[in-house]
Design an enzyme around this catalytic site. Structure first.
Site: not given
Length: 773
Positions: A677, A720
Site C-alpha cells: 500500500s 489509516k
C-alpha cells in the site's frame, strides 16, 4: 437400708474400674484429689468410698459425673511409687448409696447409707446359683479367657450375692453394665441379671467361633490375603453391613439409573459394572473399570439448557460487554437469528481472528450469556498430541478422555457454547496431528457421532455451539479453516479505546485499587495522550495495565500526601507515568521536496509513514533502506519502472537514471515494514524529487501501484484514516475501489478529512504535488 454410717468418709472416683464387695484389688492413684482422699483415709480408719465415674474421658470429675451407688472398702496397703503415683490394695466391704457431699475442696468426702442385701426363697437362690455356675462353666469352655482355677474357686462359694459379684467381675462388660449389677440389692434379681448377661456373651462367642470356622474353610483353598478378605465378608454378612464392595456396586447401580443415559450407553455401563463386581479390588483393572464407569455417569447425555434467542436482549448484552466491533456483533446476531428460525445449531463454526487483547474470548462468553447456555473453554495452545483431542485408549496406564469430552463434563449440558481458544497454535509431531482430529469435532455432518478413544461409544456433539479464536489465520491448516467461518477483529480505534477507557477500564481499575470517584479524575486529553504515547497495540490489555499503574500512583498520592482529589492532565500524566514510551507520526510543517506521507496499517492500528527520496550523482543505482519487506521493495521497483517509462509525460529527463543514483528511505529503520500500500507514496516522493515540485504537507496517501500506473485497493482504511486524523492531515488520497470502506469510519473522523478517490497515479500527482508556477 440400715443405719447411717460415717458422715465424712473420703470418696475415691474410679476411672474405668469398679470394685465389688469382697473383691481385693490393686489401684494406682495419681490425681491430686484422689491422693488427698487416700491420705485422709489412712489418717482415720483406712475406710474409703469407691465410686465409678460415668464418663472415662473426664479427668477432674464433679459430683454429677459420679455414680451414686458404690462400694465401701478398706485400704490394706499403701505404697508410693517413684513416678509420684500411689499404689493401694483395697478390699471391698459392702454396697452403699451416696447421700451427700460433705467436702469438695481438696478431696471429696461424703455421707452414705449401706445397702442391705435382700434374699428370695432359699430354694430359688440355690437353683439360680447352680444355673449360674453351669452357665459360667460353659462360658469358660468357649471363651478360654478364664482359668480353671477361677472356676474352682467360684464353685466353693456359698454366698449367692458374692457369687454373682465374682462372676460379673470376670465378664467383659462395660462399666455401665457392671454398675447396673452393683446397684441391684436383691440377690435373686442380681443372679438372674448375671445369668442373662452370661447367656448373651455365650451367643456372641459362638457366633465368633462360627465366623472363624467359615474363614478357616476358605483359608484352606487360598492364601492369607484371601482369608482376611473372606473374614471381613463373613462379618459383614452376619452384621448386615453393606459398606464393602457390594455396597459400592449398589451405589454405582443407583447412580447409573439416575444418569439418564441412552439405552445403549446404559447397557455398556451395566456390563462394565458386572465385570467390576467380579474382579478383586486389588486388581489393577478394577480401578480402570471404576474410572470408566464414573466417566459414563458424569458425562451429560440428555441434559440441556433452554435457548433464549431474544435478539434485542442478545444485542443489549453484546453492546454492554463490548464497545465498537459493529460488524462482528452484527454477524453474531445474524447467527442467533438463523438459530431461532431453523431451531438448530448446525451451521458454520465461528472463528474469531485478531490480535491479542481485542476481546475474542469475552465475545464468546457474551454469546453464551445471551443464549442462556453454559460456557466452557479449552486452550489448544501447544497441544501436539492427537490423544489430547481424542483421548487415550483404556489399555494405557493413566488413560484419560480427550479435551473435548473433558470439556463436556465441565459443561454439564449437551448444548454449551464451547470455546476452542488459540486454535492456530496447535502443533504436530510423531505423536500425531491434533488439527486432523479437530476436523471431526468441527464438521456438523460428522460430530453427531464423535468417537473418543477412552469412552469408545459415540458421543453427540451436534448440539454444541463451537467458537474458535486465533491470532494468525495463516497457521491454521486449510481443511480445518474450511470448516469455519472467519470473523476478523482488526482492533479498536482511538475513539473506541477512549470510550472503553472511560466506561469500563478506568472505573474497574479505580475499584480494584480502592479509589472512589471523588479521588481521581482523568481528563479526556490525558486519556488520549495515554492511548497515543504510552501504548501501541490493537487491543486494550496494555491500556488497562497503564490505567492500573495510573490508579496506583494516584492512590499513593491520596494516602501519602493526604489529597482528597487527584486531577490528571496531560502534564500530570508525565509526572505520574514518566516520559512517553512511543511517538506517533505528525504532519510536516512545510511542503517538502522528495518527502511524502503515507498511511500504514500495523498490528497496533494505523500509523503515518514518511517516505524520503534523495538524488545524488551516480549511474542509476536504486538503494532501498528502512528494513523494508520484499513486497515493499517490489512496490518501490514498480514505481521506479513506471516513472522511467513515463518520464517525458511527467516532465522528467528521460536519461535521469544515467547521471543519478536514487536512495529511498523509510524512517524508523529498526521497525520492519512491508506491504504494497505504500506504492503510490513512493512514486509521489520519486516524482517530487525528480521534478523539484514539493509534496503538499496536509496530504496523506495509500494505495498499491502497478507498472501501468493503476491504483489498486488496500486494507485497513479505517485505521489509516484514524492515524491521518491524529497526525493533523486534512486530505487522504485513496484507491477508488475503497469507497465502500468509508462507511466504517467514525463520523467524527470522516468529517475532519477530505477523501480523494483515485484510479491512476496521474490523479495522485495532480492532488499531491504543489502546482508548478
Amino acid at each position: 437400708m440400715a443405719e447411717t454410717m460415717n458422715q465424712n468418709i473420703p470418696l475415691l472416683p474410679l476411672r474405668g474400674l469398679l470394685v465389688y464387695p469382697t473383691m481385693v484389688m490393686h489401684l494406682d492413684v495419681g490425681r491430686d484429689r484422689s491422693v488427698a482422699a487416700i491420705e485422709h483415709a489412712m489418717v482415720e480408719d483406712s475406710s474409703i468410698f469407691l465410686c465409678a465415674q460415668k464418663e472415662l474421658s473426664i479427668s477432674e470429675p464433679k459430683p454429677e459425673d459420679i455414680y451414686s451407688v458404690g462400694t465401701v472398702a478398706k485400704i490394706n496397703q499403701m505404697l508410693k511409687l517413684p513416678n509420684g503415683t500411689i499404689r493401694i490394695l483395697v478390699e471391698g466391704l459392702y454396697r452403699a448409696e451416696l447421700k451427700e457431699f460433705t467436702n469438695q475442696e481438696d478431696y471429696f468426702a461424703v455421707s452414705f447409707e449401706q445397702l442391705q442385701e435382700t434374699h428370695g426363697e432359699k430354694n430359688e437362690d440355690e437353683a439360680l446359683m447352680r444355673n449360674l455356675l453351669n452357665q459360667f462353666e460353659q462360658y469358660i469352655k468357649v471363651s478360654k479367657k478364664v482359668s480353671d482355677e477361677t472356676l474352682a474357686s467360684v464353685k466353693d462359694m456359698n454366698a449367692a450375692g458374692h457369687l454373682a459379684d465374682i462372676v460379673a467381675s470376670h465378664l467383659p462388660l462395660k462399666i455401665k453394665e457392671k454398675q447396673e449389677i452393683l446397684e441391684i440389692a436383691n440377690v435373686s434379681e442380681r443372679l438372674k441379671h448375671v445369668i442373662e448377661i452370661i447367656g448373651n456373651e455365650r451367643e456372641v462367642l459362638q457366633l465368633e467361633k462360627k465366623i472363624g470356622l467359615q474363614v478357616k474353610q476358605s483359608m484352606e483353598r487360598t492364601q492369607k490375603e484371601y482369608y482376611l478378605r473372606e473374614q471381613m465378608k463373613a462379618i459383614q454378612n452376619e452384621l448386615g453391613d453393606k459398606d464393602g464392595k457390594s455396597g459400592e456396586v449398589a451405589e454405582l447401580k443407583e447412580r447409573i439409573e439416575q444418569a439418564n443415559m441412552p439405552e445403549r450407553i446404559e447397557a455398556v455401563a451395566y456390563k462394565e459394572l458386572g465385570r467390576y463386581e467380579k474382579i478383586p479390588s486389588t486388581s489393577a483393572e478394577s480401578s480402570v473399570i471404576r474410572n470408566y464407569i464414573d466417566w459414563l455417569i458424569m458425562l451429560p447425555w440428555i441434559e440441556q439448557t433452554e435457548d433464549n434467542l431474544n435478539i434485542p436482549r442478545a444485542e443489549n448484552i453484546l453492546n454492554a460487554d463490548h464497545y465498537g466491533l459493529e460488524k462482528v456483533k452484527e454477524r453474531i446476531l445474524e447467527y442467533l437469528a438463523v438459530q431461532k428460525l431453523t431451531n438448530s445449531v448446525k451451521g458454520p463454526i465461528l472463528c474469531l481472528v485478531g490480535p491479542p487483547g481485542v476481546g475474542k474470548t469475552s465475545l464468546a462468553k457474551s454469546i453464551a450469556t445471551s443464549m442462556n447456555r453454559n460456557f466452557v473453554r479449552i486452550s489448544l495452545g501447544g497441544v501436539r498430541d492427537e490423544a489430547e483431542i481424542r483421548g487415550h485408549r483404556r489399555t494405557y496406564v493413566g488413560a484419560m478422555p480427550g479435551r473435548i469430552i473433558q470439556g463436556m463434563k465441565k459443561a454439564e449440558t449437551i448444548n454449551p457454547v464451547f470455546l476452542l481458544d488459540e486454535i492456530d497454535k496447535m502443533a504436530s509431531d510423531f505423536r500425531g496431528d491434533p488439527s486432523a482430529a479437530m476436523l471431526e469435532v468441527l464438521d456438523p455432518e460428522q460430530n453427531s457421532t464423535f468417537s473418543d478413544h477412552f469412552i469408545e461409544e459415540t458421543y453427540d456433539l451436534s448440539n454444541v455451539m463451537f467458537v474458535a479464536t486465533a491470532n494468525n489465520m495463516a497457521t491454521i491448516p486449510g481443511p480445518l479453516l474450511d470448516r469455519m467461518e472467519v470473523i476478523t477483529i482488526a482492533g479498536y480505534t482511538e475513539v473506541e479505546k477512549l470510550h472503553i477507557s472511560q466506561a469500563h477500564l478506568l472505573p474497574k481499575q479505580m475499584k480494584e485499587n480502592g479509589l472512589k470517584k471523588s479521588h481521581l479524575q482523568v481528563r479526556e486529553a490525558a486519556l488520549l495522550k495515554l492511548i497515543r504515547r504510552y501504548t501501541r497495540e490493537a487491543g486494550v490489555r496494555g491500556l488497562e495495565r497503564q490505567l492500573a499503574a495510573l490508579c496506583r500512583k494516584a492512590a499513593k498520592v491520596v494516602v501519602s500526601e493526604d489529597k482528597k482529589r487527584v486531577v490528571v492532565t496531560e502534564k500530570k500524566l508525565e509526572e505520574l507515568l514518566g516520559r512517553p514510551k512511543y511517538r506517533y507520526g505528525q504532519a510536516e510543517e512545510e511542503d517538502q521536496i522528495g518527502a511524502a506521507t503515507g498511511l500504514a496499517y500495523t498490528a497496533a492500528g494505523g500509523d503515518t509513514l514518511s517516505i524520503e527520496v534523495s538524488l545524488y550523482p551516480g549511474k542509476g543505482k536504486l538503494t532501498l533502506t528502512g528494513k523494508l519487506g520484499d513486497v515493499m521493495k517490489e512496490s518501490a521497483q514498480a514505481a521506479f519502472s513506471y516513472i522511467r517509462a513515463r518520464a517525458k509525460e511527467l516532465n522528467i529527463d528521460p536519461r535521469f537514471h544515467e547521471n543519478n543514483d536514487i536512495h529511498i528511505h523509510v524512517p524508523e529503520g529498526a521497525t520492519p515494514k512491508d506491504g504494497p500500500s505504500a506504492g503510490i507514496t513512493i512514486a509521489t516522493a520519486l516524482v517530487s524529487a525528480l521534478t523539484g515540485r514539493p509534496v503538499r504537507k496536509e496530504v496523506g496517501m495509500t494505495g498499491e501501484i502497478t507498472l501501468r500506473g493503476r491504483v489498486l485497493p488496500i486494507g485497513g482504511l479505517k485505521e489509516k484514516s484514524l492515524s491521518a486524523h491524529r497526525a493533523g492531515l486534512t486530505t487522504v488520497i485513496m484507491p477508488a475501489d475503497n469507497n465502500k470502506d468509508l462507511e466504517d469510519i467514525p463520523d467524527s473522523v470522516r468529517e475532519g478529512l477530505t477523501y480523494i478517490p483515485v484510479k491512476h497515479l496521474d490523479e495522485v500527482l495532480k492532488h499531491a504535488l504543489v502546482e508548478e508556477k
